[in-house]
Design an enzyme around this catalytic site. Structure first.
Site, PDB file in Angstrom:
ATOM      1  N   LYS A 173       0.838  -1.146   0.145  1.00 43.58           N
ATOM      2  CA  LYS A 173      -0.064  -0.044  -0.200  1.00 43.58           C
ATOM      3  C   LYS A 173       0.911   1.202   0.045  1.00 43.58           C
ATOM      4  O   LYS A 173       1.670   1.408   0.916  1.00 43.58           O
ATOM      5  CB  LYS A 173      -0.692   0.045   1.117  1.00 43.58           C
ATOM      6  CG  LYS A 173      -1.931   1.270   1.397  1.00 43.58           C
ATOM      7  CD  LYS A 173      -2.855   0.851   2.304  1.00 43.58           C
ATOM      8  CE  LYS A 173      -3.717   2.303   2.576  1.00 43.58           C
ATOM      9  NZ  LYS A 173      -4.771   1.880   3.718  1.00 43.58           N
ATOM     10  N   LYS A 227      -2.080  -1.480  -3.949  1.00 44.29           N
ATOM     11  CA  LYS A 227      -3.161  -0.425  -3.860  1.00 44.29           C
ATOM     12  C   LYS A 227      -2.135   1.035  -3.983  1.00 44.29           C
ATOM     13  O   LYS A 227      -1.292   1.025  -3.177  1.00 44.29           O
ATOM     14  CB  LYS A 227      -3.850  -0.460  -2.390  1.00 44.29           C
ATOM     15  CG  LYS A 227      -4.661   0.597  -2.185  1.00 44.29           C
ATOM     16  CD  LYS A 227      -5.475   0.386  -0.967  1.00 44.29           C
ATOM     17  CE  LYS A 227      -6.308   1.423  -0.305  1.00 44.29           C
ATOM     18  NZ  LYS A 227      -6.838   1.254   0.815  1.00 44.29           N
TER      19      LYS A 227
END
Ligand code: PBG
Length: 303
Positions: A173, A227
């Site tokens: 992330k 992400k």
């Protein structure tokens, strides 16, 4: 690309009979729990296998420690119970493990001298994960980016006999500029002090993503998430090639808003949505979390 590749995120608010617009995300709403039956019916009808739930917590329930995350009657817990009671296993549920919806400072962990402290945060996160599993959540998704949390969550779930709860780790992330509308949607934007760069990844880094995934797999992750999505297709592909584990992509709020506003302004053809989702498949994603999921599933199933 088919609707079974998609995961539909849903924002929750307290109250009754509510469908609240979100300024930064045209076409996306916050729903009160009594509206969920109607939405999940559509999700099932269009053959989307899973929803991801995100709470917008009222400010008076936030504190420095994110205590509301451990309340069995918080918004997410109530929503899981409602959905599982009504729909059983006809729909999968995934929920975030992270404290940001519950902290007054908007960070995913607990702060000390303005820094997120890893291990103390993990002590809370494992409890949050267990509560979600107890409510009936199928896929526990730690999105907090603390080190070592996947292993500790797995151990804690197993110790409490939740062997079947799966862990989808947000292993990769990035500290991204594309999360802005989401933070607006869950109400953490105004309160967020500084940034999340001390625990989320530097977007200049590529090899670090492989190290993060290797660690999470070793700790017991069943699947990993990359992400944001579109700016990181190279990372999805690399992980898929190296580890052969299910890699999921998250087309995040900023990506959604860019495309959606382009379409609303008439400068971008709405085929751009399919094009963007297809690129995740091309890169090797096993599933895609997207705010477009429901609209696109309708289209895919119609064609
Ligand atoms: C926080 C969380 C974020 C998103 C999902 N979980 C934002 C953040 O890290 O600040 C972003 C999703 C999106 O932008 O659509 N744990």
């Amino acid at each position: 690309l088919s609707s079974s590749d998609l995961i539909y995120p849903i924002f929750l608010i307290e109250g009754k009979n509510k469908k609240q617009t979100i300024k930064s995300m045209p076409g996306v709403y916050r729903y009160s729990i009594d509206q969920l039956g109607m939405i999940i019916n559509k999700v099932i009808k269009h053959k989307i296998p899973m929803v991801a739930l995100f709470p917008s917590t009222p400010n008076n329930k936030k504190d420095k420690f994110g205590s509301e995350s451990l309340n069995e009657n918080n918004l997410v817990c109530k929503a899981i119970k409602f959905i599982k009671k009504r729909f059983k296993n006809n729909i999968g549920i995934m929920t975030d493990v992270a404290l940001d919806p519950y902290t007054i400072h908007g960070h995913d962990g607990i702060l000390k001298n303005d820094y997120v402290i890893n291990d103390e945060s993990v002590d809370v996160l494992i409890k949050q994960a267990l509560i979600q599993a107890q409510m009936g959540c199928d896929v526990i998704a730690p999105s907090d980016m603390m080190d070592g949390r996947v292993g500790k969550i797995r151990k804690y779930l197993d110790k409490n006999k939740y062997h079947d709860a799966q862990i989808l780790s947000y292993a990769v992330k990035y500290a991204s500029n594309f999360y802005g509308p989401f933070r607006d949607a869950v109400g953490s934007k105004k309160s967020l002090k500084s940034d999340k760069k001390s625990y989320q990844m530097d977007f200049a880094n590529s090899n670090e993503s492989l190290r993060e995934v290797a660690l999470d797999i070793k700790e017991g992750a069943d699947m990993v998430m990359v992400k944001p999505g579109l700016p990181y297709l190279d990372i999805i592909q690399k992980i898929k090639e190296r580890f052969k584990i299910p890699v999921l992509a998250y087309q995040v709020s900023g990506e959604y808003s860019l495309i959606k506003n382009g379409i609303n302004n008439g400068f971008i053809n709405d085929e751009a949505i399919i094009e963007s989702l297809m690129s995740f498949k091309r890169a090797g994603a096993s599933a895609i979390v997207s705010y477009f999921a429901l609209d696109i599933a309708k289209k895919l199933n119609f064609n």
